[in-house]
Scaffold this motif. Structure first.
Motif, PDB file in Angstrom:
ATOM      1  N   LEU A 101      51.141  -4.307 -25.108  1.00 31.78           N
ATOM      2  CA  LEU A 101      50.575  -4.905 -26.455  1.00 31.78           C
ATOM      3  C   LEU A 101      49.073  -5.144 -26.054  1.00 31.78           C
ATOM      4  O   LEU A 101      48.345  -5.059 -27.129  1.00 31.78           O
ATOM      5  CB  LEU A 101      51.340  -6.238 -26.547  1.00 31.78           C
ATOM      6  N   ASP A 102      48.551  -5.392 -24.797  1.00 32.94           N
ATOM      7  CA  ASP A 102      47.346  -5.520 -24.516  1.00 32.94           C
ATOM      8  C   ASP A 102      46.476  -4.174 -24.948  1.00 32.94           C
ATOM      9  O   ASP A 102      45.478  -4.376 -25.319  1.00 32.94           O
ATOM     10  CB  ASP A 102      47.045  -5.975 -23.067  1.00 32.94           C
ATOM     11  N   ILE A 103      46.885  -2.975 -24.291  1.00 27.69           N
ATOM     12  CA  ILE A 103      46.592  -1.669 -24.735  1.00 27.69           C
ATOM     13  C   ILE A 103      46.559  -1.378 -26.011  1.00 27.69           C
ATOM     14  O   ILE A 103      45.356  -0.899 -26.612  1.00 27.69           O
ATOM     15  CB  ILE A 103      47.328  -0.784 -23.736  1.00 27.69           C
ATOM     16  N   MET A 104      47.619  -1.762 -26.760  1.00 29.83           N
ATOM     17  CA  MET A 104      47.547  -1.520 -28.123  1.00 29.83           C
ATOM     18  C   MET A 104      46.452  -2.033 -29.028  1.00 29.83           C
ATOM     19  O   MET A 104      45.701  -1.776 -29.690  1.00 29.83           O
ATOM     20  CB  MET A 104      48.766  -1.651 -28.784  1.00 29.83           C
ATOM     21  N   LYS A 105      46.193  -3.359 -28.366  1.00 30.66           N
ATOM     22  CA  LYS A 105      45.048  -4.324 -29.093  1.00 30.66           C
ATOM     23  C   LYS A 105      43.588  -3.560 -28.822  1.00 30.66           C
ATOM     24  O   LYS A 105      42.944  -3.893 -29.639  1.00 30.66           O
ATOM     25  CB  LYS A 105      45.016  -5.683 -28.644  1.00 30.66           C
ATOM     26  N   VAL A 135      46.646   4.301 -18.000  1.00 27.77           N
ATOM     27  CA  VAL A 135      46.507   4.153 -19.647  1.00 27.77           C
ATOM     28  C   VAL A 135      46.947   5.253 -20.448  1.00 27.77           C
ATOM     29  O   VAL A 135      47.675   4.814 -21.729  1.00 27.77           O
ATOM     30  CB  VAL A 135      44.845   3.774 -19.976  1.00 27.77           C
ATOM     31  N   LYS A 136      46.775   6.149 -20.045  1.00 27.52           N
ATOM     32  CA  LYS A 136      47.160   7.535 -21.088  1.00 27.52           C
ATOM     33  C   LYS A 136      48.755   7.410 -21.128  1.00 27.52           C
ATOM     34  O   LYS A 136      49.090   7.571 -21.966  1.00 27.52           O
ATOM     35  CB  LYS A 136      46.880   8.736 -20.494  1.00 27.52           C
ATOM     36  N   ASN A 137      49.495   7.199 -20.095  1.00 26.58           N
ATOM     37  CA  ASN A 137      50.907   7.106 -19.804  1.00 26.58           C
ATOM     38  C   ASN A 137      51.476   5.917 -20.702  1.00 26.58           C
ATOM     39  O   ASN A 137      52.324   5.931 -21.582  1.00 26.58           O
ATOM     40  CB  ASN A 137      51.333   6.933 -18.452  1.00 26.58           C
ATOM     41  N   HIS A 138      50.608   4.905 -20.704  1.00 21.98           N
ATOM     42  CA  HIS A 138      51.044   3.818 -21.584  1.00 21.98           C
ATOM     43  C   HIS A 138      50.916   4.087 -23.113  1.00 21.98           C
ATOM     44  O   HIS A 138      51.748   3.737 -23.725  1.00 21.98           O
ATOM     45  CB  HIS A 138      50.325   2.404 -21.232  1.00 21.98           C
ATOM     46  N   ILE A 139      50.007   4.725 -23.129  1.00 25.62           N
ATOM     47  CA  ILE A 139      49.642   5.039 -24.696  1.00 25.62           C
ATOM     48  C   ILE A 139      50.814   5.993 -25.299  1.00 25.62           C
ATOM     49  O   ILE A 139      51.127   5.896 -26.300  1.00 25.62           O
ATOM     50  CB  ILE A 139      48.275   5.512 -24.945  1.00 25.62           C
ATOM     51  N   THR A 140      50.948   7.095 -24.561  1.00 27.36           N
ATOM     52  CA  THR A 140      52.127   8.224 -24.767  1.00 27.36           C
ATOM     53  C   THR A 140      53.397   7.306 -25.009  1.00 27.36           C
ATOM     54  O   THR A 140      54.285   7.564 -25.999  1.00 27.36           O
ATOM     55  CB  THR A 140      52.369   9.048 -23.683  1.00 27.36           C
ATOM     56  N   HIS A 141      53.637   6.342 -24.259  1.00 29.10           N
ATOM     57  CA  HIS A 141      54.786   5.599 -24.383  1.00 29.10           C
ATOM     58  C   HIS A 141      54.808   4.835 -25.525  1.00 29.10           C
ATOM     59  O   HIS A 141      56.024   4.588 -26.494  1.00 29.10           O
ATOM     60  CB  HIS A 141      55.169   4.565 -23.086  1.00 29.10           C
TER      61      HIS A 141
END
Length: 214
Positions: A159-163, A185-191
């Motif tokens: 959620l922090d990354i999406m924000k 970060v890239k891995n989180h965004i892919t997920h």
């Protein structure tokens, strides 16, 4: 069915190169060419086209002015803006005035062709480098539609990354803010994209704004 395009670019060598790239796709045809927005408007009175592919910086009438005039006279005309300047202010102005997309000329040929097809079927294309920065500005009047607690299961970190994506931060900026590696970060965004069934970072930025994450 072949789609008819008018190509508006003041530099002849660039215009010829763009024409060669676009017409590699047999379903796309450049039926008219102009060196500025004024010429484009004159041609649009004479030639029936499905799409205007247009540069921003041109003499006599630039792409920003031309977009306004074209949309006033041809309200349903689709316009894809091309520029060498990845400046979100140019993008914001043209999109606000009715353009359907904004792409820098340094994009891969396949991306240009894919963007043209997307715009032709009603999509909106925004250069990834400036997309997230534009979304809050374009959608700031849009009310949140989904409370955070009702979103698909995402971790607090996600959620922090999406924000941060919705606020226009790059992967590098997100990594520095959250003390993570760019790869993480890239891995989180892919997920996140997979969980939310979104196609790309642009859609994620829009989602974040519309759902009150930003």
């Amino acid at each position: 069915m072949t789609k008819r395009i008018i190509l508006v670019e003041d530099q002849l060598i660039v215009r010829n190169g763009l024409k060669m790239i676009i017409e590699q796709d047999e379903t796309l045809q450049i039926v008219a060419e102009a060196s500025n927005g004024k010429e484009a408007l004159q041609l649009l009175d004479k030639v029936q086209v499905d799409l205007v592919v247009m540069d921003i910086r041109m003499p006599e009438m630039n792409g920003i002015e031309a977009t306004k005039h074209i949309r006033n006279r041809f309200p349903t005309m689709k316009i894809l803006i091309l520029t060498t300047f990845d400046d979100e202010e140019y993008a914001y102005q043209t999109l606000k005035d009715g353009a359907s997309g904004f792409l820098v000329k340094s994009s891969e040929p396949q991306k240009l062709i894919a963007s043209i097809h997307s715009v032709l079927v009603g999509g909106m294309v925004i250069q990834e480098d400036v997309a997230a920065k534009l979304m809050p500005k374009l959608l700031h009047h849009t009310a949140p539609s989904t409370p955070i607690e009702q979103l698909p299961a995402l971790t607090n970190r996600e959620l922090d990354i999406m924000k941060l994506v919705g606020e226009g931060n790059t992967n590098k900026e997100i990594a520095e803010t959250l003390f993570l590696s760019i790869g993480t970060v890239k891995n989180h965004i892919t997920h996140i994209l997979n969980e939310l069934e979104l196609r790309d970072r642009t859609q994620l930025a829009i989602y974040a704004v519309r759902n009150g994450i930003v």
